[in-house]
Design a protein around this motif. Sequence first.
Motif, PDB file in Angstrom:
ATOM      1  N   ARG A  80       0.820  -1.213   0.000  1.00 53.60           N
ATOM      2  CA  ARG A  80       0.000   0.000   0.000  1.00 53.60           C
ATOM      3  C   ARG A  80       0.856   1.267   0.000  1.00 53.60           C
ATOM      4  O   ARG A  80       1.933   1.298   0.582  1.00 53.60           O
ATOM      5  CB  ARG A  80      -0.965  -0.018   1.180  1.00 53.60           C
ATOM      6  N   PHE A  81       0.300   2.278  -0.644  1.00 55.64           N
ATOM      7  CA  PHE A  81       0.956   3.576  -0.793  1.00 55.64           C
ATOM      8  C   PHE A  81      -0.062   4.679  -0.562  1.00 55.64           C
ATOM      9  O   PHE A  81      -1.244   4.499  -0.824  1.00 55.64           O
ATOM     10  CB  PHE A  81       1.466   3.746  -2.233  1.00 55.64           C
ATOM     11  N   ASN A  82       0.421   5.823  -0.095  1.00 54.80           N
ATOM     12  CA  ASN A  82      -0.367   7.035  -0.243  1.00 54.80           C
ATOM     13  C   ASN A  82      -0.254   7.409  -1.706  1.00 54.80           C
ATOM     14  O   ASN A  82       0.829   7.288  -2.294  1.00 54.80           O
ATOM     15  CB  ASN A  82       0.188   8.172   0.627  1.00 54.80           C
ATOM     16  N   ALA A  83      -1.327   7.838  -2.294  1.00 56.72           N
ATOM     17  CA  ALA A  83      -1.312   8.189  -3.712  1.00 56.72           C
ATOM     18  C   ALA A  83      -2.038   9.512  -3.922  1.00 56.72           C
ATOM     19  O   ALA A  83      -3.064   9.770  -3.301  1.00 56.72           O
ATOM     20  CB  ALA A  83      -1.973   7.091  -4.537  1.00 56.72           C
ATOM     21  N   LEU A  84      -1.471  10.320  -4.809  1.00 57.34           N
ATOM     22  CA  LEU A  84      -2.033  11.628  -5.095  1.00 57.34           C
ATOM     23  C   LEU A  84      -1.866  11.900  -6.590  1.00 57.34           C
ATOM     24  O   LEU A  84      -0.752  11.867  -7.106  1.00 57.34           O
ATOM     25  CB  LEU A  84      -1.300  12.700  -4.279  1.00 57.34           C
ATOM     26  N   ILE A  85      -2.973  12.153  -7.261  1.00 60.91           N
ATOM     27  CA  ILE A  85      -2.927  12.433  -8.689  1.00 60.91           C
ATOM     28  C   ILE A  85      -2.758  13.938  -8.896  1.00 60.91           C
ATOM     29  O   ILE A  85      -3.546  14.736  -8.396  1.00 60.91           O
ATOM     30  CB  ILE A  85      -4.202  11.940  -9.398  1.00 60.91           C
ATOM     31  N   VAL A  86      -1.677  14.278  -9.614  1.00 65.68           N
ATOM     32  CA  VAL A  86      -1.426  15.649 -10.047  1.00 65.68           C
ATOM     33  C   VAL A  86      -1.081  15.514 -11.522  1.00 65.68           C
ATOM     34  O   VAL A  86       0.042  15.214 -11.882  1.00 65.68           O
ATOM     35  CB  VAL A  86      -0.260  16.305  -9.265  1.00 65.68           C
ATOM     36  N   GLN A  87      -2.103  15.661 -12.368  1.00 66.74           N
ATOM     37  CA  GLN A  87      -1.963  15.380 -13.797  1.00 66.74           C
ATOM     38  C   GLN A  87      -0.710  16.016 -14.373  1.00 66.74           C
ATOM     39  O   GLN A  87      -0.435  17.163 -14.059  1.00 66.74           O
ATOM     40  CB  GLN A  87      -3.196  15.867 -14.556  1.00 66.74           C
ATOM     41  N   PRO A  88       0.072  15.315 -15.157  1.00 68.17           N
ATOM     42  CA  PRO A  88      -0.146  13.948 -15.642  1.00 68.17           C
ATOM     43  C   PRO A  88       0.491  12.880 -14.745  1.00 68.17           C
ATOM     44  O   PRO A  88       0.630  11.738 -15.145  1.00 68.17           O
ATOM     45  CB  PRO A  88       0.569  13.978 -17.003  1.00 68.17           C
ATOM     46  N   PHE A  89       0.887  13.264 -13.534  1.00 64.61           N
ATOM     47  CA  PHE A  89       1.622  12.356 -12.657  1.00 64.61           C
ATOM     48  C   PHE A  89       0.747  11.754 -11.564  1.00 64.61           C
ATOM     49  O   PHE A  89      -0.299  12.296 -11.213  1.00 64.61           O
ATOM     50  CB  PHE A  89       2.790  13.099 -11.988  1.00 64.61           C
ATOM     51  N   VAL A  90       1.242  10.641 -11.027  1.00 65.74           N
ATOM     52  CA  VAL A  90       0.674  10.046  -9.819  1.00 65.74           C
ATOM     53  C   VAL A  90       1.814   9.987  -8.817  1.00 65.74           C
ATOM     54  O   VAL A  90       2.820   9.304  -9.033  1.00 65.74           O
ATOM     55  CB  VAL A  90       0.098   8.642 -10.075  1.00 65.74           C
TER      56      VAL A  90
END
Length: 103
Positions: A80-90
């Motif tokens: 498991r990871f913390n994940a944050l989408i900041v287009q175009p990146f994750v």
Amino acid sequence: MQDLKAELTASLDEAEWQWLLPHVARDSLIIVTPGLNIVDVGVAIANNNVLLVENWINEQLISKPSLNQMTQWQANMSKRFNALIVQPFVLIQELPATNQNYP
């Protein structure tokens, strides 16, 4: 900027490695070391703060996943990871192993 930080904080979520595989295929994953606040990194990327982002890259505080890391994670698809989408990146940040004992 406060609105962006609040928006990114609200969209921060947890993800399993297997859920991130499509982003690996697109070469859009960025690892954030545990010492950095993932939301602050997201804000800097979203605001195109080149100096700050370059500094983090040079200090190896943010990076693309290495082949070795991906191999380890591939062996544990439920990692498991913390994940944050900041287009175009994750942006992802490893969660401690103690959080990974859930079925």
